[in-house]
Design an enzyme around this catalytic site. Structure first.
Site, short mmCIF file in Angstrom:
data_model
loop_
_atom_site.label_atom_id
_atom_site.label_comp_id
_atom_site.label_asym_id
_atom_site.label_seq_id
_atom_site.Cartn_x
_atom_site.Cartn_y
_atom_site.Cartn_z
N ASP A 1 25.01 -15.86 4.12
CA ASP A 1 24.89 -14.73 3.21
C ASP A 1 26.22 -14.06 2.86
O ASP A 1 26.50 -13.74 1.71
CB ASP A 1 23.90 -13.70 3.74
CG ASP A 1 24.10 -13.38 5.21
OD1 ASP A 1 25.12 -13.80 5.80
OD2 ASP A 1 23.23 -12.69 5.79
N ARG B 1 0.81 -1.22 0.00
CA ARG B 1 0.00 0.00 0.00
C ARG B 1 0.85 1.27 0.00
O ARG B 1 0.54 2.24 -0.68
CB ARG B 1 -0.93 -0.02 1.21
CG ARG B 1 -1.89 1.16 1.27
CD ARG B 1 -2.84 1.02 2.46
NE ARG B 1 -3.85 2.07 2.44
CZ ARG B 1 -4.99 2.01 1.76
NH1 ARG B 1 -5.26 0.95 1.03
NH2 ARG B 1 -5.86 3.00 1.80
N TYR B 2 1.91 1.27 0.80
CA TYR B 2 2.74 2.47 0.92
C TYR B 2 4.03 2.39 0.10
O TYR B 2 4.95 3.19 0.31
CB TYR B 2 3.10 2.71 2.39
CG TYR B 2 1.91 2.79 3.31
CD1 TYR B 2 0.83 3.63 3.03
CD2 TYR B 2 1.84 2.02 4.48
CE1 TYR B 2 -0.27 3.70 3.86
CE2 TYR B 2 0.75 2.09 5.32
CZ TYR B 2 -0.30 2.93 5.01
OH TYR B 2 -1.39 2.99 5.84
N LYS C 1 -18.80 13.92 5.41
CA LYS C 1 -17.57 13.75 6.18
C LYS C 1 -16.31 14.15 5.40
O LYS C 1 -16.14 13.78 4.24
CB LYS C 1 -17.41 12.30 6.64
CG LYS C 1 -18.47 11.80 7.61
CD LYS C 1 -18.30 12.41 8.99
CE LYS C 1 -17.05 11.92 9.69
NZ LYS C 1 -17.05 10.48 9.98
N ASN D 1 -12.67 13.59 6.83
CA ASN D 1 -11.95 13.10 8.00
C ASN D 1 -10.49 13.55 8.04
O ASN D 1 -9.87 13.72 6.99
CB ASN D 1 -12.00 11.57 8.03
CG ASN D 1 -13.42 11.04 8.16
OD1 ASN D 1 -14.26 11.66 8.80
ND2 ASN D 1 -13.69 9.90 7.54
N HIS E 1 -6.17 19.34 31.13
CA HIS E 1 -7.02 18.20 31.52
C HIS E 1 -8.28 18.15 30.66
O HIS E 1 -9.32 17.63 31.09
CB HIS E 1 -7.40 18.28 33.00
CG HIS E 1 -6.22 18.43 33.91
ND1 HIS E 1 -5.42 17.38 34.29
CD2 HIS E 1 -5.67 19.55 34.48
CE1 HIS E 1 -4.46 17.83 35.07
NE2 HIS E 1 -4.57 19.13 35.19
N SER F 1 -16.51 9.07 4.05
CA SER F 1 -17.24 7.97 4.68
C SER F 1 -17.98 7.19 3.61
O SER F 1 -18.42 7.75 2.60
CB SER F 1 -18.23 8.51 5.72
OG SER F 1 -19.14 7.51 6.13
N LEU G 1 17.75 -7.11 13.38
CA LEU G 1 18.28 -5.89 12.75
C LEU G 1 17.85 -5.76 11.30
O LEU G 1 17.79 -4.65 10.76
CB LEU G 1 19.81 -5.89 12.85
CG LEU G 1 20.53 -4.58 12.45
CD1 LEU G 1 20.04 -3.42 13.30
CD2 LEU G 1 22.03 -4.76 12.58
#
Length: 453
Positions: free
Chosen positions: A93, A19-20, A301, A303, A171, A295, A343
């Site tokens: 490797d 997707r990315y 909408k 978003n 708060h 939506s 890693l």
């Protein structure tokens, strides 16, 4: 022109490749399997050149040096596949890279030099240089430019709206006024400090054999000052040098890199959440693009998906980074393989971070303050000036100022006329009373506008 969908995007398991994939493609030259193999070839061949330049093996002609450089620069996907085919047999490797180079040398003037490929080295002598070079390049060429763009965007936004008064919340409750610019400047300053940490981060590598004692190289080159010899080689890659190590270099530099990225991502997660709330409150307006759907059922909408997408990817990047850090900082005795396999996901942490940065930049480009809405909210309840009233009463010697004003605030919302009535109800000097009667919520911002640089 519509984007063509690559079939791989539909079959890839990881969204950073699927997707990315378009967003994370700039990281492929640094964190793909091909990139790692190519860098191993480079380090192996540069070590051979270094042996020659140090007069520990025969000298190479200019034509031979050019040949080695060409092996590095022209290393292709086909070459990479040949290395992987060899690895199917070796199940190792780095050894596969050595065997690949041996094959290349068989029909060249380097045939007699084959025994000196990888001589006296362990895999980690090659790998630890590779990983640090690749991470450093990816940081400088990919991540840092996007972070600097975010920082620049935030500074511009902060300066532009440094005097735009808005309701501050502590708060989650109405507190006292602040400014839109000052609140964004807080994130800009936090980000700047962490970018500085990234820029000054130094990577360090080792080059001292199977357990860090140059055991094999001492036998092969007994008259050489091996720590100095290795230091010069490591520094030729722009890295600092570790003298005392096990088979692996301490990974504290990569830990520091990832923990700095984690702090950056936490700052930006916090920013995403605040911007999301401002959009939710209607204080920030999002530009709606033609054809965009918010939506599947609610047509109205729009978003804040860019901030949500950024937040989610940065959270995930931090999860991966935390896992990598907790593993690579530990290695059994002189070395075990568990850190190596972890890693290999370093690029995944970079990739999700990059998606988060790009999504945030996209979101920042699509917002602007609704000044009327912000001012309207600010003036909806003048009790946010209660602090100003009680401190002036204190200044004039009223020891019960806080309690008196607090009792009045409990009676309900204050409009402008209620504020005037409350102020008039106290015995104040003419100067103090005049100051409070002239005070408006948008004027009670202290130094908020001035401290934004």
């Amino acid at each position: 022109m519509a984007e063509q969908i690559d079939e791989h995007k539909l079959t890839a398991i990881s969204p950073v490749d699927g997707r990315y994939g378009r967003l994370t493609a700039p990281l492929s030259p640094f964190f793909s399997e091909f990139a790692l193999i190519k860098k191993r070839v480079e380090v192996e061949l540069k070590f051979l050149l270094y042996l020659s330049e140090s007069r520990l093996i025969r000298g190479f002609t200019q034509k031979e040096k050019a040949y080695l450089q060409k092996l590095i620069s022209d290393f292709s996907l086909r070459d990479g596949l040949m290395v992987k085919k060899i690895e199917n047999t070796t199940h190792h490797d780095v050894k596969a890279v050595e065997y690949f180079l041996r094959e290349k040398f068989q029909k060249s003037s380097f045939k007699g030099t084959i025994p000196y490929l990888h001589i006296g080295l362990t895999s980690e002598d090659i790998n630890n240089i590779c990983w640090r070079c690749l991470a450093q390049e990816a940081l400088i060429k990919v991540l840092l430019p996007e972070l600097l763009s975010i920082h620049k965007n935030l500074r511009t936004f902060a300066r532009t709206y440094r005097n735009l008064a808005m309701l501050g919340r502590t708060h989650g409750q109405a507190a006292i006024p602040t400014t839109m610019g000052k609140e964004v400047a807080v994130f800009s300053q936090r980000l700047e400090a962490q970018i500085t940490s990234l820029k000054t981060l130094k990577f360090s590598a080792k080059f001292s054999g199977a357990v860090g004692g140059w055991n094999a190289l001492c036998l092969v080159f007994p008259s050489v000052n091996l720590p100095a010899f290795s230091r010069r080689f490591v520094k030729s890659f722009g890295l600092e040098f570790h003298v005392l190590t096990t088979q692996i270099a301490p990974n504290d530099d990569i830990v520091e890199l990832l923990q700095t990225l984690e702090r950056i991502n936490l700052v930006l997660i916090n920013l995403n959440q605040d911007l999301w709330r401002y959009v939710s409150d209607g204080w920030l307006i999002q530009k709606s693009k033609a054809g965009q759907v918010g939506s599947s059922t609610m047509p109205q909408k729009v978003n804040p998906i860019d901030f949500e997408n950024s937040e989610g990817n940065l959270f995930f990047a931090n999860g991966i980074a935390t896992t990598i850090v907790s593993k690579i900082a530990i290695s059994r005795l002189q070395r075990d393989l568990s850190g190596s396999t972890v890693l290999r996901n370093l690029g995944v942490a970079f990739a999700h971070s990059l998606v988060g940065y790009l999504s945030l930049l996209k979101g920042l480009d699509n917002i602007s303050p609704d000044k009327e809405k912000i001012v309207g909210e600010l003036n909806s309840d003048w009790r946010i000036l209660a602090e100003a009233l009680q401190v002036i009463l204190r200044k004039e010697g009223d020891t019960k100022a806080f309690e008196k004003v607090a009792a009045l605030t409990k009676k309900g919302i204050w409009k402008q006329e209620d504020w005037r009535e409350v102020v008039e109800s106290f015995r104040l000097t003419a100067k103090s009373k005049n100051l409070l009667l002239k005070l408006r919520p948008e004027g009670y911002i202290g130094l908020s506008g001035k401290i934004v640089k």
